[in-house]
Write an enzyme that holds these catalytic residues in place. Sequence first.
Site, PDB file in Angstrom:
ATOM      1  N   ASP A  44      -1.257  -7.442  -5.743  1.00  0.00           N
ATOM      2  CA  ASP A  44      -2.505  -7.506  -4.969  1.00  0.00           C
ATOM      3  C   ASP A  44      -2.211  -8.395  -3.764  1.00  0.00           C
ATOM      4  O   ASP A  44      -1.973  -9.598  -3.915  1.00  0.00           O
ATOM      5  CB  ASP A  44      -3.613  -8.112  -5.842  1.00  0.00           C
ATOM      6  N   TYR A  67     -14.262  -2.881   9.671  1.00  0.00           N
ATOM      7  CA  TYR A  67     -12.893  -2.345   9.778  1.00  0.00           C
ATOM      8  C   TYR A  67     -12.339  -2.556  11.200  1.00  0.00           C
ATOM      9  O   TYR A  67     -11.198  -2.995  11.370  1.00  0.00           O
ATOM     10  CB  TYR A  67     -12.923  -0.861   9.423  1.00  0.00           C
ATOM     11  N   GLY A 122       0.823  -1.217   0.000  1.00  0.00           N
ATOM     12  CA  GLY A 122       0.000   0.000   0.000  1.00  0.00           C
ATOM     13  C   GLY A 122       0.848   1.254   0.000  1.00  0.00           C
ATOM     14  O   GLY A 122       0.490   2.256   0.619  1.00  0.00           O
ATOM     15  N   ALA A 126     -13.202  -4.792  13.411  1.00  0.00           N
ATOM     16  CA  ALA A 126     -12.917  -6.217  13.620  1.00  0.00           C
ATOM     17  C   ALA A 126     -11.619  -6.598  12.918  1.00  0.00           C
ATOM     18  O   ALA A 126     -10.785  -7.327  13.460  1.00  0.00           O
ATOM     19  CB  ALA A 126     -14.076  -7.061  13.089  1.00  0.00           C
TER      20      ALA A 126
HETATM   21  P1  NAD Z   1      -4.839   4.762   1.816  1.00  0.00           P
HETATM   22  O1  NAD Z   1      -6.207   4.342   1.420  1.00  0.00           O
HETATM   23  O2  NAD Z   1      -4.444   6.182   1.590  1.00  0.00           O
HETATM   24  O3  NAD Z   1      -3.738   3.824   1.121  1.00  0.00           O
HETATM   25  C1  NAD Z   1      -3.881   2.428   1.149  1.00  0.00           C
HETATM   26  C2  NAD Z   1      -3.150   1.865  -0.043  1.00  0.00           C
HETATM   27  O4  NAD Z   1      -3.367   0.445  -0.031  1.00  0.00           O
HETATM   28  C3  NAD Z   1      -3.666   2.400  -1.392  1.00  0.00           C
HETATM   29  O5  NAD Z   1      -2.595   2.872  -2.172  1.00  0.00           O
HETATM   30  C4  NAD Z   1      -4.344   1.191  -2.016  1.00  0.00           C
HETATM   31  O6  NAD Z   1      -4.252   1.152  -3.441  1.00  0.00           O
HETATM   32  C5  NAD Z   1      -3.566   0.049  -1.374  1.00  0.00           C
HETATM   33  N1  NAD Z   1      -4.297  -1.224  -1.447  1.00  0.00           N
HETATM   34  C6  NAD Z   1      -5.621  -1.428  -1.226  1.00  0.00           C
HETATM   35  N2  NAD Z   1      -5.928  -2.711  -1.466  1.00  0.00           N
HETATM   36  C7  NAD Z   1      -4.793  -3.338  -1.859  1.00  0.00           C
HETATM   37  C8  NAD Z   1      -4.484  -4.656  -2.284  1.00  0.00           C
HETATM   38  N3  NAD Z   1      -5.413  -5.626  -2.343  1.00  0.00           N
HETATM   39  N4  NAD Z   1      -3.188  -4.949  -2.614  1.00  0.00           N
HETATM   40  C9  NAD Z   1      -2.239  -3.985  -2.569  1.00  0.00           C
HETATM   41  N5  NAD Z   1      -2.478  -2.711  -2.203  1.00  0.00           N
HETATM   42  C10 NAD Z   1      -3.739  -2.389  -1.853  1.00  0.00           C
HETATM   43  O7  NAD Z   1      -4.688   4.372   3.371  1.00  0.00           O
HETATM   44  P2  NAD Z   1      -3.888   5.157   4.523  1.00  0.00           P
HETATM   45  O8  NAD Z   1      -4.829   6.131   5.127  1.00  0.00           O
HETATM   46  O9  NAD Z   1      -2.556   5.592   4.056  1.00  0.00           O
HETATM   47  O10 NAD Z   1      -3.728   3.971   5.585  1.00  0.00           O
HETATM   48  C11 NAD Z   1      -2.697   3.003   5.500  1.00  0.00           C
HETATM   49  C12 NAD Z   1      -2.943   1.931   6.551  1.00  0.00           C
HETATM   50  O11 NAD Z   1      -3.022   2.532   7.846  1.00  0.00           O
HETATM   51  C13 NAD Z   1      -4.263   1.193   6.347  1.00  0.00           C
HETATM   52  O12 NAD Z   1      -4.108  -0.169   6.692  1.00  0.00           O
HETATM   53  C14 NAD Z   1      -5.216   1.886   7.301  1.00  0.00           C
HETATM   54  O13 NAD Z   1      -6.252   1.052   7.704  1.00  0.00           O
HETATM   55  C15 NAD Z   1      -4.274   2.235   8.454  1.00  0.00           C
HETATM   56  N6  NAD Z   1      -4.726   3.407   9.233  1.00  0.00           N
HETATM   57  C16 NAD Z   1      -4.857   4.639   8.663  1.00  0.00           C
HETATM   58  C17 NAD Z   1      -5.261   5.716   9.439  1.00  0.00           C
HETATM   59  C18 NAD Z   1      -5.404   7.114   8.873  1.00  0.00           C
HETATM   60  O14 NAD Z   1      -5.765   8.048   9.607  1.00  0.00           O
HETATM   61  N7  NAD Z   1      -5.099   7.352   7.618  1.00  0.00           N
HETATM   62  C19 NAD Z   1      -5.556   5.528  10.793  1.00  0.00           C
HETATM   63  C20 NAD Z   1      -5.429   4.249  11.335  1.00  0.00           C
HETATM   64  C21 NAD Z   1      -4.990   3.191  10.543  1.00  0.00           C
END
Ligand code: NAD
Length: 246
Positions: free
Chosen positions: A61, A153, A13, A155
């Site tokens: 993926d 989410y 990601g 869970a």
């Molecule tokens: P984001 O949505 O900006 O980026 C997530 C990335 O994961 C995207 O580039 C997407 O294309 C990629 N992705 C999705 N499905 C995929 C797959 N099957 N294979 C490969 N790549 C895939 O998310 P973010 O806000 O940067 O968050 C990153 C992580 O941190 C996530 O796991 C999120 O749950 C966690 N998180 C984020 C926050 C926040 O405030 N942004 C808070 C708590 C936890």
Amino acid sequence: MFRLDGQVAIVTGGAQGIGVGICKIFTEAGATVALWDVADGQPVVDEITAEGGNIFYQKVDVTSKESVAAAVAEIMDKHTRIDILINNAGIIRDKSFLKMTEDQWDAVMNVNVKSLYVTAKAVLPHMIEAGYGRIVSASSINAMLGAFGQTNYGASKAAIQGFTRSLCREVGKYGITVNCVAPGFIKTAMTDSIPEEIIAGAVQQIPVRRIGMPEDMGYAYLYLASKESSFINGITLHANGGSYPT
Ligand code: NAD
């Protein structure tokens, strides 16, 4: 201290958001980073390469065994090692529980939880052979707090902590640690669409009085990915400015 020179790290990601922060901090620390994403990671690779970082994009993926196996084989072929796996990819499909569809439930479980089975299975044999490894996965503050519309989410992010605590007991003897980071409110494309007054209100609830930046998360991941954290195993590092003090 906290250098990753000569090490190879996978960051899932990495094409946007927190993943970009992790890629930047890891390459600055000297790692070679394999940026995995279903979305195009080349713009991030180009930006970091221009700043002197070693990074390459693989379209992967993380829910697909075939896709992950091919990328791991390519890394081992070209770079001969995988020291660090950062399971950062994640999705949301928010809906109040009574309206949530099975597809929304399954999609979140598949990307957020099953992916850990797929990526760790593919990478661990190489770490075990090397006698060294770091696996760090993305949980969330909402695994502890809960959030309206996020039963799927919440869970999934709690499951990641359970996965971490169990796997750490199995692979610690090989010099491999398994931990997670639970980010709080972090500035990403998603939060950029939230009205300013709502962000300001949320920031008032954060003891350090600011929103977290992707680079803040990069440093949290760097700590758990470093050689120096070798006695830290099975934990969730709460990186939220004090919103959920533990
Ligand atoms: P984001 O949505 O900006 O980026 C997530 C990335 O994961 C995207 O580039 C997407 O294309 C990629 N992705 C999705 N499905 C995929 C797959 N099957 N294979 C490969 N790549 C895939 O998310 P973010 O806000 O940067 O968050 C990153 C992580 O941190 C996530 O796991 C999120 O749950 C966690 N998180 C984020 C926050 C926040 O405030 N942004 C808070 C708590 C936890």
